[in-house]
Design a protein around this motif. Structure first.
Motif, PDB file in Angstrom:
ATOM      1  N   MET A  21      71.346   3.095 -18.058  1.00  0.00           N
ATOM      2  CA  MET A  21      69.963   4.069 -17.795  1.00  0.00           C
ATOM      3  C   MET A  21      70.163   5.287 -18.346  1.00  0.00           C
ATOM      4  SD  MET A  21      69.911   6.079 -13.927  1.00  0.00           S
ATOM      5  CE  MET A  21      69.804   4.814 -12.978  1.00  0.00           C
ATOM      6  N   SER A  22      69.378   5.395 -18.904  1.00  0.00           N
ATOM      7  CA  SER A  22      69.120   6.527 -20.321  1.00  0.00           C
ATOM      8  C   SER A  22      69.534   7.954 -19.515  1.00  0.00           C
ATOM      9  CB  SER A  22      67.386   6.614 -20.024  1.00  0.00           C
ATOM     10  OG  SER A  22      66.418   6.939 -19.576  1.00  0.00           O
TER      11      SER A  22
ATOM     12  N   SER B 299      70.732   6.661 -10.010  1.00  0.00           N
ATOM     13  CA  SER B 299      70.902   5.399 -10.049  1.00  0.00           C
ATOM     14  C   SER B 299      70.207   5.047  -8.407  1.00  0.00           C
ATOM     15  CB  SER B 299      72.707   5.794  -9.335  1.00  0.00           C
ATOM     16  OG  SER B 299      72.640   4.245  -8.900  1.00  0.00           O
TER      17      SER B 299
ATOM     18  N   SER C 156      76.441  -0.035 -12.675  1.00  0.00           N
ATOM     19  CA  SER C 156      75.123  -1.149 -12.220  1.00  0.00           C
ATOM     20  C   SER C 156      75.125  -2.445 -12.101  1.00  0.00           C
ATOM     21  CB  SER C 156      74.033  -0.195 -12.818  1.00  0.00           C
ATOM     22  OG  SER C 156      72.791  -1.163 -11.867  1.00  0.00           O
TER      23      SER C 156
ATOM     24  N   GLU D  72      60.109   3.049 -15.753  1.00  0.00           N
ATOM     25  CA  GLU D  72      61.503   2.554 -15.594  1.00  0.00           C
ATOM     26  C   GLU D  72      62.248   2.559 -14.473  1.00  0.00           C
ATOM     27  OE1 GLU D  72      64.987   5.938 -16.236  1.00  0.00           O
ATOM     28  OE2 GLU D  72      63.678   5.847 -18.071  1.00  0.00           O
ATOM     29  N   GLU D  73      62.113   3.055 -13.248  1.00  0.00           N
ATOM     30  CA  GLU D  73      62.781   2.400 -11.534  1.00  0.00           C
ATOM     31  C   GLU D  73      62.291   0.928 -12.113  1.00  0.00           C
ATOM     32  OE1 GLU D  73      62.287   6.541  -9.345  1.00  0.00           O
ATOM     33  OE2 GLU D  73      60.557   4.968  -8.590  1.00  0.00           O
TER      34      GLU D  73
ATOM     35  N   LYS E 220      62.509  -1.385 -14.263  1.00  0.00           N
ATOM     36  CA  LYS E 220      63.648  -2.475 -15.315  1.00  0.00           C
ATOM     37  C   LYS E 220      64.693  -1.619 -14.297  1.00  0.00           C
ATOM     38  CE  LYS E 220      59.891  -2.288 -18.321  1.00  0.00           C
ATOM     39  NZ  LYS E 220      59.462  -1.423 -20.233  1.00  0.00           N
ATOM     40  N   ALA E 221      65.422  -0.768 -13.769  1.00  0.00           N
ATOM     41  CA  ALA E 221      67.123  -0.546 -14.066  1.00  0.00           C
ATOM     42  C   ALA E 221      67.043  -0.495 -12.205  1.00  0.00           C
ATOM     43  CB  ALA E 221      66.477   0.791 -14.278  1.00  0.00           C
ATOM     44  N   SER E 222      67.453   0.497 -11.849  1.00  0.00           N
ATOM     45  CA  SER E 222      68.292   0.137 -10.483  1.00  0.00           C
ATOM     46  C   SER E 222      67.034   0.785  -8.608  1.00  0.00           C
ATOM     47  CB  SER E 222      69.339   0.975 -10.156  1.00  0.00           C
ATOM     48  OG  SER E 222      69.332   2.091 -10.178  1.00  0.00           O
TER      49      SER E 222
END
Length: 714
Positions: free
Chosen positions: A1-2, A111, A144, A688-689, A691-693
């Motif tokens: 996560m950035s 997260s 994650s 971003e949400e 692509k991430a968690s």
């Protein structure tokens, strides 16, 4: 996560005055270019035009050279000043970082819902980092395992913090609760709030305060759909919602509609819903009320206190859709779902003092309807500074120092006048919550407000003022019992006497204190018994400190006391957000109109409570920071400043910038907007949400200040 990078210069929230630089005369009023007035050109009497003075050739040459030199000097001076300004701006951008800016950033807040784990499996970000350092492991952003497109591992569930109103135990003690509705016909059910029964792995732990101590749920979290979806966030305007979630990451969010119905809020009149709810449940609060069939209620049943939840706003206030969501949540959760325990009100400051709102019903109604959304008409009470000048007339003599350089009736110096006045015209409530429009809460309002009140009620008086002057840091102080013992040891070893009943100080003309504020025994003889089971007269959400031991700029804005005697002892809590008892507000009112006593708003209610021996409590709600502060440093900076100039309630207030609750907490707004789905400082947002968690899911958190809001749709 950035990582979430914050420019410290952007953390400052603009306020009317700087605590470090007081307002003064405008240095730009006089122009250095023309030291004398242009009227120095002579107008000759009897002539119809301006006449130039006669000049010889030599004088003309001298004048030309002089003007040339003056112009060159002015241009050079302007260029030099411009250079100085640019250098100053450059230095400001390269200023020496504050000590706390060197601490590593915390990122567990971001997260998302794909990282949810049961509370029993959760490891806080601080613990994860500490273990990684202890084992010489590579520090990462967490553990994650979420994949893009993956559904959250848990489903959202309705969150219900209310007593079981239908249980035998409840009905043995209280009168029954009659169900309330959003419409007058009783057909539109009240919406629920949804939470995830877990926490994202490596979610950050708060540094101040404790969920467990206050009795607030700590094993779950709220995303924006579960918290606000049923209030209109999660469906279109054509369906009666606000249509705010169209561009948001939303995997799994639609599951709330399996059991929930969408409400057409275009038809909801909140004032009527509140009034009807109270009327149906009146016997729960008033022993003299009659049941619907005209009978008296069972006298053996207990009655409950009533609360006025007062939000302070003003004419010209911009009511955003996010504000509307928050207000719907307050009314539904505090008032309607509780069977009328709370009433939500708006106290609207009419900024135009020339409007005689007290003289014309039509003008009053027009002003209200122009400045309050239609769904909240009937819940607002108007007031103005001019009205307060009549209600609390001058003089307020012997001011020690008016730092604000403002009139005593200005809202900046006397915001408390309006809430005092409101408590006199609406005396039917036991408690008044003095709330602000720029506060937000990710958790459930009824749970928070009720648990804070219950916790304060169980606090003993012994050491209470001293405990309430400190931040509680569980990882540093241990249990609340251990924290209490630490404070007691500090009192024993310190030079100051503990507060025990109304303090004795030199004065002339003080109101009598309530007899029940006299301690029943000596301080040493008390075994933490006095005060247990007594409702608090004042609950604050920042520590209640002694301003005389700080360089807080408004500490001497005190009026009405004998100037031949020392300034009376004071107490203060930054941000006027609080719960006040009717007893305290009555004393504040009498001190104002009878004794002409006055203090700056953040000092006034704590000082009146202090002077009259009332029960005042700082509630240690969870507060987060964006940096991983060392615990010893955190405790020393916030609880044990080396000098008054280092107090976090004065020139050291920059230490509060990275927190989620203070008058100028910059991290608060940034974190709140990220939770809503917006992109901040080139981080977060829908892409971003996804692509991430996934979208963020936060534990119950009180945010202040929130000056602007935006989400994924912006």
């Amino acid at each position: 996560m950035s990582r979430f990078a914050i420019d410290p210069r952007n953390l400052f929230v603009r306020t009317r005055f700087s605590y470090e630089k007081l307002p003064g005369n405008d240095s730009q009023n006089g122009s250095p270019l023309f030291p004398t007035s242009i009227k120095s050109w002579r107008y000759r009497k009897g002539l119809e035009r301006w006449r130039w003075p006669r000049l010889s050739f030599a004088r003309l040459i001298i004048l030309t050279v002089t003007l040339s030199l003056l112009l060159t000097s002015l241009i050079g001076s302007g260029l030099y000043r411009r250079h100085q300004w640019k250098e100053a701006e450059k230095k400001e951008g390269q200023r020496e970082p504050y000590n706390w800016e060197h601490y590593p950033r915390l990122n567990g807040f971001y997260s998302g819902v794909r990282n949810l784990v049961p509370f029993s499996d959760w490891v806080s970000e601080q613990t994860f980092v500490k273990n990684a350092e202890a084992n010489h492991l590579l520090k990462t952003e967490g553990q994650s395992t979420a994949r893009p497109g993956q559904q959250p591992p848990m489903d959202p569930v309705p969150f219900n913090p209310y007593p079981d109103y239908n249980s035998y135990e409840y009905l043995e003690e209280y009168n029954p609760v009659r169900t309330c509705y959003l419409d007058e016909e009783g057909k539109v059910n009240l919406p629920d709030v949804y939470a995830y029964p877990g926490i994202p792995q490596n979610m950050t732990e708060p540094f101040f305060g404790s969920y467990k101590e206050l009795g607030i749920s700590d094993s779950l979290c709220f995303d924006r759909f579960g918290r606000f979806g049923t209030y209109g966030y999660g469906f279109s305007r054509e369906e009666g919602g606000l249509g705010m979630s169209g561009k948001s990451e939303a995997l799994g969010a639609d599951k709330i509609w399996r059991t929930e119905r969408k409400v057409d809020y275009r038809n909801v009149k909140w004032a009527k819903a509140q009034e009807k709810c109270y009327e149906k449940n009146k016997i729960r609060f008033d022993k003299d009320a009659l049941t619907e069939d005209g009978k008296k209620p069972d006298p053996a049943k207990k009655t409950l206190p009533r609360h006025a939840y007062v939000l302070r706003t003003w004419t010209g206030y911009q009511w955003s859709d996010y504000q509307i969501l928050t207000l719907r949540a307050m009314i539904n959760e505090l008032s309607l779902k509780s069977g009328g325990e709370y009433d939500v009100h708006f106290l609207v400051h009419v900024k135009d003092d020339h409007l005689p709102i007290w003289a014309s019903d039509d003008l009053y109604r027009q002003t209200l309807e122009e400045n309050v959304p239609e769904e909240f008409w009937g819940m607002a009470t108007l007031w103005s500074e001019q009205q307060m000048r009549m209600y609390y007339p001058e003089p307020f003599p012997n001011n020690v120092f008016n730092h604000a350089k403002a009139d005593v009736h200005s809202v900046y110096r006397s915001a408390h006048f309006a809430i005092q006045w409101f408590s006199q015209i609406r005396p039917e409530y036991d408690f008044y919550w003095n709330w602000e429009m720029d506060i937000r809460y990710t958790g459930h309002y009824y749970e928070f407000n009720t648990q804070v009140g219950n916790w304060a009620k169980q606090q003993p008086r012994k050491g209470l003022w001293e405990r309430s002057s400190r931040y509680y840091i569980p990882e540093k102080h241990g249990s609340w019992k251990n924290f209490t013992d630490l404070i007691e040891e500090d009192i024993f070893q310190g030079d100051d006497k503990p507060v025990w009943g109304p303090p004795k100080f030199e004065n002339t003309g003080m109101l009598e204190s309530p007899p029940e504020s006299t301690p029943p025994r000596t301080y040493t003889a008390d075994r933490y018994e006095w005060g247990v089971g007594e409702d608090a007269d004042l609950i604050t959400f920042n520590p209640i400190f002694d301003p005389a031991k700080t360089n807080w700029v408004f500490r001497d804005d005190v009026s009405g006391y004998d100037p031949e005697l020392p300034v009376p002892p004071r107490r203060c809590a930054i941000i006027t957000v609080s719960r006040l008892s009717k007893r305290l507000l009555d004393l504040m009112h009498e001190e104002t109109y009878k004794m002409r006593h006055h203090m700056f708003p953040e000092m006034w209610s704590p000082s009146v409570a202090f002077h009259h021996g009332l029960k005042a409590v700082y509630a240690p709600h969870p507060v987060f920071f964006d940096r991983n502060w060392p615990l010893d440093s955190l405790d020393n900076v916030f609880n044990h400043p080396a000098s008054p100039t280092e107090s976090v309630f004065g020139w050291g207030e920059h230490n509060q910038l990275g927190s989620t609750f203070y008058y100028n907490a910059g991290f608060s707004s940034a974190l709140w907007r990220r939770w809503l789905g917006s992109r901040e400082n080139d981080e977060g947002g829908t892409d971003e949400e996804e692509k991430a968690s996934g979208r963020m899911c936060l534990r119950p958190t009180l945010f202040h200040p929130i000056k602007k809001e935006r989400g994924a749709e912006d």
